[in-house]
Design a protein around this motif. Structure first.
Motif, PDB file in Angstrom:
ATOM      1  N   PRO A 145       2.131   7.129 -28.374  1.00  0.00           N
ATOM      2  CA  PRO A 145       2.810   7.203 -29.678  1.00  0.00           C
ATOM      3  C   PRO A 145       4.291   7.525 -29.565  1.00  0.00           C
ATOM      4  O   PRO A 145       5.094   7.066 -30.386  1.00  0.00           O
ATOM      5  CB  PRO A 145       2.054   8.334 -30.399  1.00  0.00           C
ATOM      6  N   HIS A 146       4.666   8.283 -28.565  1.00  0.00           N
ATOM      7  CA  HIS A 146       6.083   8.607 -28.356  1.00  0.00           C
ATOM      8  C   HIS A 146       6.843   7.381 -27.866  1.00  0.00           C
ATOM      9  O   HIS A 146       7.967   7.115 -28.301  1.00  0.00           O
ATOM     10  CB  HIS A 146       6.214   9.754 -27.353  1.00  0.00           C
ATOM     11  N   THR A 191       6.096   4.150 -28.399  1.00  0.00           N
ATOM     12  CA  THR A 191       6.226   3.164 -29.472  1.00  0.00           C
ATOM     13  C   THR A 191       7.099   3.678 -30.611  1.00  0.00           C
ATOM     14  O   THR A 191       7.857   2.917 -31.222  1.00  0.00           O
ATOM     15  CB  THR A 191       4.848   2.759 -30.005  1.00  0.00           C
ATOM     16  N   GLY A 192       7.020   4.979 -30.894  1.00  0.00           N
ATOM     17  CA  GLY A 192       7.754   5.524 -32.031  1.00  0.00           C
ATOM     18  C   GLY A 192       9.249   5.611 -31.816  1.00  0.00           C
ATOM     19  O   GLY A 192      10.016   5.651 -32.783  1.00  0.00           O
ATOM     20  N   TRP A 203      14.728   6.920 -26.633  1.00  0.00           N
ATOM     21  CA  TRP A 203      13.774   6.137 -25.843  1.00  0.00           C
ATOM     22  C   TRP A 203      14.288   5.955 -24.407  1.00  0.00           C
ATOM     23  O   TRP A 203      13.504   5.860 -23.477  1.00  0.00           O
ATOM     24  CB  TRP A 203      13.562   4.771 -26.505  1.00  0.00           C
TER      25      TRP A 203
END
Length: 218
Positions: free
Chosen positions: A60-61, A63-64, A71
């Motif tokens: 989730p990190h 993709t988020g 990123w």
């Protein structure tokens, strides 16, 4: 560029060449291995959990944060995982590799008298390690890092911020990258030539790209 694709660039209209690092000059296979294999493995060990569970926690990190500077930030991921990711990259540096044809292209650009810039989203600890490992830093007139401009290359704020500090005429420049969102931002900023890399990762099959002029590798 690949000699089969020289027709896609009008070199008479190019004074400056701007290149991405990972997936354009360097093999993206290093980063694929680092983020999909090594980081989950070390995170699993540190947390005392299975590797697959570690991947599920991290996904989730990943993709988020896509499209945001965090990123690409090793400091952010070190805080999140509790791992020293700069040190981990250094441990794995033997996997860092130059894509075939890159050095020949860099030499040709320099020999032509055109200015050559490396423009990367990579964190400073990452690009400095990779330049030291490959010995390519001397090929570039400038190495520019998105972290110094407060936005990644796919963000519309990036190119105006870079140009304010490093003047250039985008209509007289060629930009090559493997990321479609980054290429779209460069196209929107009116670069004279925008070229996509179809085969940025030697561990993966080449991609089909129809949105941009494309070459397998430099």
């Amino acid at each position: 560029m690949d000699t089969r694709a020289t027709g896609i660039v009008d070199w008479g209209r190019v004074d400056r060449v701007l290149l991405d690092m990972d997936g354009t000059v360097l093999d993206l296979a290093f980063d694929t291995h680092f983020w999909s294999e090594l980081v989950p493995e070390r995170y699993a060990q540190a947390q005392g959990i299975a590797v697959e569970q570690a991947r599920q926690r991290l996904e989730p990190h990943f993709t988020g944060l896509q499209g945001r500077l965090e990123w690409y930030c090793l400091d952010h991921w070190s805080r999140l995982t509790g791992l020293d990711l700069a040190q981990l990259k250094s441990e794995a540096r033997g996997r860092i590799a130059v894509l075939p044809g890159s050095e020949v292209f860099l030499d040709a650009v320099r020999a032509s008298g055109r200015s050559l810039w490396l423009v990367t989203n990579a964190h400073r600890d990452s690009w400095q390690l990779k330049m030291a490992q490959t010995g390519l830093a001397g090929h570039f007139d400038r190495i520019l890092c998105a972290h110094d401009f407060g936005a990644p290359k796919e963000d519309p704020r990036f190119w105006p911020a870079l140009r304010a500090r490093h003047a250039f005429e985008p209509r007289r420049a060629l930009f090559a990258d493997d990321s479609l969102p980054v290429l779209r931002a460069a196209r929107d900023y009116s670069f004279g030539a925008v070229v996509a890399i179809r085969h940025p990762d030697s561990s993966q099959p080449k991609r089909v790209i129809e949105e941009f002029a494309a070459v397998d590798r430099l």
